[in-house]
Structure formats: C-alpha cells, structure tokens
Design a protein around this motif. Structure first.
Motif, mmCIF file in Angstrom:
data_model
loop_
_atom_site.group_PDB
_atom_site.id
_atom_site.type_symbol
_atom_site.label_atom_id
_atom_site.label_comp_id
_atom_site.label_asym_id
_atom_site.label_seq_id
_atom_site.Cartn_x
_atom_site.Cartn_y
_atom_site.Cartn_z
ATOM 1 N N PHE A 1 0.835 -1.201 0.000
ATOM 2 C CA PHE A 1 0.000 0.000 0.000
ATOM 3 C C PHE A 1 0.872 1.254 0.000
ATOM 4 C CE2 PHE A 1 -2.238 -3.466 2.071
ATOM 5 C CZ PHE A 1 -3.452 -3.470 1.415
ATOM 6 N N PRO A 2 1.738 1.393 -1.009
ATOM 7 C CA PRO A 2 2.680 2.526 -1.031
ATOM 8 C C PRO A 2 1.989 3.877 -1.188
ATOM 9 C CG PRO A 2 2.712 1.350 -3.129
ATOM 10 C CD PRO A 2 1.897 0.516 -2.184
ATOM 11 N N GLU B 1 -5.187 -8.699 3.251
ATOM 12 C CA GLU B 1 -6.645 -8.784 3.168
ATOM 13 C C GLU B 1 -7.300 -7.873 4.204
ATOM 14 O OE1 GLU B 1 -10.134 -12.192 3.776
ATOM 15 O OE2 GLU B 1 -8.032 -12.770 3.588
ATOM 16 N N LEU B 2 -6.809 -7.920 5.421
ATOM 17 C CA LEU B 2 -7.372 -7.096 6.482
ATOM 18 C C LEU B 2 -7.121 -5.617 6.233
ATOM 19 C CD1 LEU B 2 -6.366 -9.261 9.568
ATOM 20 C CD2 LEU B 2 -8.703 -8.671 8.908
ATOM 21 N N ALA B 3 -5.937 -5.278 5.761
ATOM 22 C CA ALA B 3 -5.615 -3.875 5.491
ATOM 23 C C ALA B 3 -6.529 -3.306 4.412
ATOM 24 C CB ALA B 3 -4.151 -3.730 5.082
ATOM 25 N N SER B 4 -6.800 -4.098 3.379
ATOM 26 C CA SER B 4 -7.712 -3.648 2.331
ATOM 27 C C SER B 4 -9.109 -3.414 2.887
ATOM 28 C CB SER B 4 -7.777 -4.690 1.206
ATOM 29 O OG SER B 4 -6.523 -4.821 0.570
ATOM 30 N N GLU B 5 -9.539 -4.308 3.773
ATOM 31 C CA GLU B 5 -10.848 -4.166 4.400
ATOM 32 C C GLU B 5 -10.897 -2.926 5.285
ATOM 33 O OE1 GLU B 5 -13.786 -6.701 7.421
ATOM 34 O OE2 GLU B 5 -12.033 -7.643 6.508
ATOM 35 N N ILE B 6 -9.836 -2.685 6.030
ATOM 36 C CA ILE B 6 -9.777 -1.523 6.904
ATOM 37 C C ILE B 6 -9.823 -0.231 6.092
ATOM 38 C CG2 ILE B 6 -8.306 -0.270 8.543
ATOM 39 C CD1 ILE B 6 -7.266 -3.092 9.412
ATOM 40 N N ARG B 7 -9.127 -0.214 4.973
ATOM 41 C CA ARG B 7 -9.093 1.000 4.142
ATOM 42 C C ARG B 7 -10.470 1.304 3.555
ATOM 43 N NH1 ARG B 7 -5.677 1.161 -0.474
ATOM 44 N NH2 ARG B 7 -5.726 3.433 -0.239
ATOM 45 N N ARG B 8 -11.253 0.271 3.336
ATOM 46 C CA ARG B 8 -12.607 0.495 2.799
ATOM 47 C C ARG B 8 -13.602 0.878 3.886
ATOM 48 N NH1 ARG B 8 -11.354 -4.397 0.009
ATOM 49 N NH2 ARG B 8 -12.652 -5.549 1.501
ATOM 50 N N ASP B 9 -13.201 0.705 5.136
ATOM 51 C CA ASP B 9 -14.114 0.883 6.260
ATOM 52 C C ASP B 9 -13.891 2.236 6.924
ATOM 53 O OD1 ASP B 9 -15.452 0.751 8.759
ATOM 54 O OD2 ASP B 9 -15.351 -1.430 8.693
ATOM 55 N N PRO B 10 -14.882 3.111 6.923
ATOM 56 C CA PRO B 10 -14.694 4.436 7.499
ATOM 57 C C PRO B 10 -14.422 4.414 8.997
ATOM 58 C CG PRO B 10 -17.016 4.035 7.039
ATOM 59 C CD PRO B 10 -16.239 2.925 6.389
ATOM 60 N N ALA B 11 -14.780 3.327 9.660
ATOM 61 C CA ALA B 11 -14.551 3.237 11.108
ATOM 62 C C ALA B 11 -13.263 2.502 11.441
ATOM 63 C CB ALA B 11 -15.728 2.534 11.780
ATOM 64 N N ARG B 12 -12.482 2.125 10.413
ATOM 65 C CA ARG B 12 -11.237 1.393 10.639
ATOM 66 C C ARG B 12 -11.457 0.139 11.491
ATOM 67 N NH1 ARG B 12 -7.894 3.474 6.832
ATOM 68 N NH2 ARG B 12 -7.291 5.619 7.214
ATOM 69 N N LEU B 13 -12.657 -0.405 11.434
ATOM 70 C CA LEU B 13 -13.030 -1.595 12.186
ATOM 71 C C LEU B 13 -13.067 -1.369 13.695
ATOM 72 C CD1 LEU B 13 -11.294 -4.543 10.310
ATOM 73 C CD2 LEU B 13 -13.578 -3.607 10.021
#
Length: 239
Positions: free
Chosen positions: A70-71, A152-164
């Motif tokens: 994720f550069p 996988e988790l980082a991609s999900e976190i980036r899509r999530d406005p609440a950062r999980l």
C-alpha cells in the motif's frame, strides 16, 4: 529437536501445517511449546517473554506489509491501519482462525475465564510469532502465511470508514455532534446459544438506544452494538 512428549509434538506439528509450513524447516519446538503455555500452566516456562519478542515481530510484519502493498498510503494511514492490525481484537481473531485455542495450555481459574480469552489468544499468537522468529532469526517462517492475511485485512480496513473500531468511531461522532460520550449497558446472557454470544450490549445517547449487539466478551459486545449504531448514523448522514 523434537519434544520429549510425542502427543504434544504431533499437536504442534498440526498447528504448523495450518500455517502452510513444513515441519522440517528448522522450527525450535521447545520455543513453540513455550509460546503456547499460559503462565497458569507454568510459572517459569510460559509465553510471557516470547510475547514480548512477538509484539515487535507482528508490528514489523504489519509495517512491511503496508510498505510493500500500500505505497500510496500516508504515514498517518500506515499508523492507523497498523494499530488495528496489531490490536488484541484482530490478533485473537487470527488466532481463532488457526484454532490456536486448541493448542494453548491453560490451568486454574483462567480456564473458566472466558471473558479474558481474547487477550490470552492475542498474547499467545504474538508468542508464537516470537518463537518462529527466534527459530530462524528472520521472518521466513512468518511472512508467507501472515502477510496475505494482513493484506486482506488492510484492504478491508481501508474500505471501512470506522477502521473496524466502531467504538472509537462512534465516540468521535457523538463528541463532535453532541459533546458527550455514548453510554453502554452490558448484561451477561444466562443461557447463551453459543460462546460467541455470552454478553449483550446496548449503546445509548440522550436516552435513545442507538444499537445493540452480542459478543464473546464485554468489549466484543460493545463493538457489535457500536457497529450497528455507527452504520445506522452513517447511513442517515448519506441521505
């Protein structure tokens, strides 16, 4: 060198295979056994020191994953995403995905302390990483299986406005909009259908219930309730 107890050796080999690793890659089995021994099971040979090493290892793997995959992210994003990746909540989830609780030696009152299970699993997971790192003095036994999970988790976190972390996100919203913190009401479910639903939480603001949820621990139930509330508020804000 293999362990003196064949049954325990077979158990640990089973775990290593779950990581996608070969059992003949130079693993220090005594360290791995120690990494999966809670202090209640042994005062001297437990996971505490290995957890200390593993804490540094998991942060390094997370940082390298973000740097390489994720550069485009800023340093601030790196820090925010990594803080989630190395949280007890995420590490305990990863531990469960590999069935780590089946291999962890626990004794005494800790066996019945289900509320503290997430913390124990996160600690043991870090200790396992410490044992694998010290087995090779590099990340070769860790990155092949952990880095894809972190990607996988980082991609999900980036899509999530609440950062999980919905509790933190909801708290920021209520402070910004109402200058107050949300209130959580948690009760223990007397006869839970599963261990995943031991606690029931409600989150309230100005005598209005914003959401509710269930979880294995008090924190997990509060996160579940906060998620319902935050997503509902976010949905309203988009309309």
């Amino acid at each position: 060198m293999s362990l003196a107890y064949p049954r325990r050796q077979r158990q640990l080999e089973s775990l290593i295979k779950k990581f996608g690793l070969s059992t003949d890659v130079g693993i220090n089995w005594n360290l791995l056994d120690r990494a999966l021994t809670h202090p209640t099971a042994s005062d001297a040979e437990n996971y505490e020191q290995l957890e200390f090493v593993g804490d540094a290892v998991v942060r390094l793997v997370a940082a390298m994953t973000l740097w390489e995959h994720f550069p485009q992210c800023s340093v601030g994003d790196f820090a925010a995403i990594r803080s989630v990746l190395v949280s007890d909540r995420v590490l305990s989830q990863l531990a469960r995905s590999y069935g780590l609780e089946l291999y962890l030696l626990v004794a005494g009152s800790a066996i019945a302390d289900r509320a503290g299970q997430d913390s124990r699993l996160a600690d043991a997971f870090e200790a396992v990483l410490g044992a694998l790192y010290l087995s090779s003095n590099n990340l070769d036994l860790i990155r092949p299986w952990l880095e894809p999970r972190f990607c996988e988790l980082a991609s999900e976190i980036r899509r999530d406005p609440a950062r999980l972390n919905y509790k933190a996100a909801l708290q920021e919203w209520t402070q910004a909009e109402h200058k107050v913190l949300p209130e959580y009401k948690v009760v223990e479910i007397q006869h839970p259908q599963t261990n995943h639903e031991r606690f029931f939480a409600e989150v309230w603001l100005h005598n209005q219930k914003l959401g509710e949820g269930k979880g294995r621990s008090i924190k997990a139930a509060e996160q579940a309730a906060a998620k319902v509330a935050f997503l509902a508020l976010n949905h309203q804000g988009n309309h």
